[in-house]
Motif scaffolding. Sequence first.
Motif, mmCIF file in Angstrom:
data_model
loop_
_atom_site.group_PDB
_atom_site.id
_atom_site.type_symbol
_atom_site.label_atom_id
_atom_site.label_comp_id
_atom_site.label_asym_id
_atom_site.label_seq_id
_atom_site.Cartn_x
_atom_site.Cartn_y
_atom_site.Cartn_z
ATOM 1 N N LYS A 20 0.837 -1.210 0.000
ATOM 2 C CA LYS A 20 0.000 0.000 0.000
ATOM 3 C C LYS A 20 0.868 1.255 0.000
ATOM 4 O O LYS A 20 0.597 2.207 -0.735
ATOM 5 N N SER A 24 1.059 3.990 -2.981
ATOM 6 C CA SER A 24 0.730 5.383 -2.658
ATOM 7 C C SER A 24 1.850 6.342 -3.032
ATOM 8 O O SER A 24 1.597 7.520 -3.273
ATOM 9 N N GLN A 47 -4.304 2.543 -10.558
ATOM 10 C CA GLN A 47 -3.609 2.754 -9.288
ATOM 11 C C GLN A 47 -4.578 2.958 -8.112
ATOM 12 O O GLN A 47 -4.434 2.276 -7.090
ATOM 13 N N ILE A 51 -4.925 0.468 -4.782
ATOM 14 C CA ILE A 51 -4.769 0.951 -3.407
ATOM 15 C C ILE A 51 -6.008 0.588 -2.596
ATOM 16 O O ILE A 51 -5.906 0.151 -1.449
ATOM 17 N N HIS A 55 -6.167 -1.798 0.649
ATOM 18 C CA HIS A 55 -6.728 -1.296 1.903
ATOM 19 C C HIS A 55 -7.804 -2.241 2.431
ATOM 20 O O HIS A 55 -7.836 -2.546 3.634
#
Length: 74
Positions: A20, A24, A47, A51, A55
């Motif tokens: 992650k 990021s 992207q 992410i 999460h």
Amino acid sequence: MEQHRLISISKEISEQTVLKNELSSLKKGSRVYEQLGNSSIFFLSDQPKMISKCHQKLQKLRCEEDELKNSVKS
């Protein structure tokens, strides 16, 4: 057995956290590829979507870890 699973989940949480953070830190518009299933083929992905998936998996793993920790204490 539960202790072994707890260690495994902790390792997965660490891996997902690193993933992650890496996702990021990429520049906006960077190409991100995702491996689907057990294939050796990678597919172009989005992207923000990656992410978000990461999460969600992290949340699921943390819940599972908490459940296991509570069952070990009992």
